[in-house]
Design an enzyme around this catalytic site. Structure first.
Site, mmCIF file in Angstrom:
data_model
loop_
_atom_site.group_PDB
_atom_site.id
_atom_site.type_symbol
_atom_site.label_atom_id
_atom_site.label_comp_id
_atom_site.label_asym_id
_atom_site.label_seq_id
_atom_site.Cartn_x
_atom_site.Cartn_y
_atom_site.Cartn_z
ATOM 1 N N GLU A 1 -11.872 -5.464 -2.929
ATOM 2 C CA GLU A 1 -11.677 -5.065 -1.532
ATOM 3 C C GLU A 1 -12.185 -6.182 -0.636
ATOM 4 O O GLU A 1 -13.186 -6.046 0.084
ATOM 5 C CB GLU A 1 -12.378 -3.743 -1.189
ATOM 6 C CG GLU A 1 -11.908 -3.196 0.169
ATOM 7 C CD GLU A 1 -12.813 -2.142 0.780
ATOM 8 O OE1 GLU A 1 -13.109 -1.137 0.113
ATOM 9 O OE2 GLU A 1 -13.219 -2.342 1.943
ATOM 10 N N HIS B 1 -11.286 -9.153 2.196
ATOM 11 C CA HIS B 1 -10.303 -9.189 3.276
ATOM 12 C C HIS B 1 -10.033 -10.572 3.837
ATOM 13 O O HIS B 1 -10.815 -11.505 3.681
ATOM 14 C CB HIS B 1 -10.760 -8.266 4.399
ATOM 15 C CG HIS B 1 -10.948 -6.845 3.966
ATOM 16 N ND1 HIS B 1 -9.920 -6.089 3.436
ATOM 17 C CD2 HIS B 1 -12.039 -6.046 3.961
ATOM 18 C CE1 HIS B 1 -10.388 -4.871 3.147
ATOM 19 N NE2 HIS B 1 -11.658 -4.829 3.449
ATOM 20 N N HIS C 1 -7.781 2.581 2.746
ATOM 21 C CA HIS C 1 -8.896 1.858 3.365
ATOM 22 C C HIS C 1 -9.139 2.403 4.776
ATOM 23 O O HIS C 1 -8.210 2.860 5.434
ATOM 24 C CB HIS C 1 -8.529 0.366 3.401
ATOM 25 C CG HIS C 1 -9.593 -0.521 3.951
ATOM 26 N ND1 HIS C 1 -9.677 -0.833 5.297
ATOM 27 C CD2 HIS C 1 -10.609 -1.170 3.325
ATOM 28 C CE1 HIS C 1 -10.720 -1.644 5.466
ATOM 29 N NE2 HIS C 1 -11.295 -1.867 4.301
ATOM 30 N N ASP D 1 -16.313 -6.042 -0.077
ATOM 31 C CA ASP D 1 -15.880 -5.815 1.304
ATOM 32 C C ASP D 1 -16.164 -7.049 2.161
ATOM 33 O O ASP D 1 -16.455 -6.948 3.349
ATOM 34 C CB ASP D 1 -16.528 -4.576 1.927
ATOM 35 C CG ASP D 1 -15.691 -3.960 3.058
ATOM 36 O OD1 ASP D 1 -14.622 -4.529 3.393
ATOM 37 O OD2 ASP D 1 -16.108 -2.919 3.594
#
Ligand code: MN
Length: 335
Positions: free
Chosen positions: A23, A25, A170, A296
């Site tokens: 996850e 980004h 998400h 994250d």
């Protein structure tokens, strides 16, 4: 190859385990232009979201992250209206693919989908998987005020099941009416009440619950969903939700409850929630085969995540599953 990379830096795991984080980004320049400069997280985060290159790799190396499976931050291609999405959504995914090709041993990808045009989104999901090698897709929060379980979005789930790839649900920003009713008194002093501090969790846990209630898993029995942040609280609440709702789907004469459906269809990642007690609860409710390491990044830094891994009190077998094995299996990664 992996070992050579590892030896140049501090080993994140003492046993030299491969670490895959899913996850993680980035921000595409055209989405950024569409939303008129992405806010949230400040300049430090923004700089890292836009970085497809040296800074990203440097921070992966410093922490010992071998592979990032990249996904667009909210709202991704969901920002595009159906007409502009036809060209702009594929262009966003193509740019990600182009970057991944520069370091295919360090990066994988999830597609961003133009959910305001669900059929187009389903086609884009298929194209991204078949032509670009993406491992699934990520969807963020609400689309035009609606949760992703609404039937208008089911073409996406139908296609994901057919392709046998997961959809990562998400967080996104809460509905304006919810902000007004629940959060506005604290927004000015505590922005995080709308995001990682609380609002994101409520939004995404609600999306996960609604997915189960919607019957989408009855219609698409092999559909696979991923939730981040150690399951957005749902594993902790499993017994109570299961007990309160009772049977949800009558399936071949058997009555199926929330826990049966959730633990069959959902995988959970550790993104932004490096808590021993949350992990142990999730393992007890979901089993170790359904938990996947994630950070994250760049909303959360890599190093606290890999330092946490050193302290985990789980068996070596379970640790390997969480660090890389479960991700490889679910995302069919050859690495
Ligand atoms: Mn995230």
């Amino acid at each position: 190859m992996k070992l050579e990379i590892r030896e140049q830096k501090t080993m994140a795991t003492k046993d030299g385990s491969q670490i895959i984080a899913i996850e993680e980004h980035y921000l595409d320049i055209d989405v950024d232009a569409k939303v008129n400069k992405m806010a949230g997280g400040g300049e430090k985060t923004r700089k890292r979201l836009l970085d497809l290159g040296d800074l990203r790799v440097k921070e992966m190396d410093e922490a010992g992250i071998d592979i990032q499976v990249l996904s667009h931050c909210p709202p991704g291609a969901q920002a595009f209206d159906p007409k502009e999405a036809q060209e702009r959504a594929p262009a966003v995914n193509n740019r990600l693919h182009k970057f991944i090709q520069t370091k295919p041993d360090r990066f994988g990808g999830f597609a961003t989908l133009p959910t305001r045009a669900p059929e187009l989104a389903a086609d884009e999901l298929e194209r991204c998987h078949k032509e670009l090698g993406f491992h699934g897709a990520i969807v963020h929060g609400l689309t035009e005020g609606e949760f992703i379980d609404m039937p208008r979005f089911w073409p996406i789930f139908k296609r994901a099941e057919a392709l046998d790839i997961p959809i990562y649900i998400h967080p996104g920003r809460p509905h304006p009416a919810v902000i007004d009713a629940y959060y506005k008194d604290y927004v000015e002093k505590y922005r995080s009440i709308l995001s990682a501090g609380w609002g994101f969790t409520v939004e995404t846990a609600t999306a996960g619950l609604r997915m189960v209630l919607s019957g989408v898993f009855d219609k698409y029995p092999n559909l696979k969903i991923i939730l981040g942040h150690m399951g957005e609280g749902l594993p902790f609440l499993m017994w109570r939700i299961n007990h309160s709702f009772g049977p949800i789907i009558p399936n071949q004469g058997e009555m199926t409850g929330f826990k049966d459906i959730f633990t069959k269809h959902f995988h959970i990642t550790t993104s932004g929630n490096f808590s021993d007690s949350a992990l142990l609860c999730t393992m007890m409710e979901m089993g170790s085969d359904r938990i996947i390491y994630s950070v994250d990044w760049p909303y959360v830094e890599n190093t606290p995540g890999t330092e946490w891994l050193e302290t985990l009190s789980v068996s070596p077998e379970d640790k390997q599953k969480i660090l890389n094995g479960n991700a490889k299996k679910l995302l069919k990664m050859n690495c």
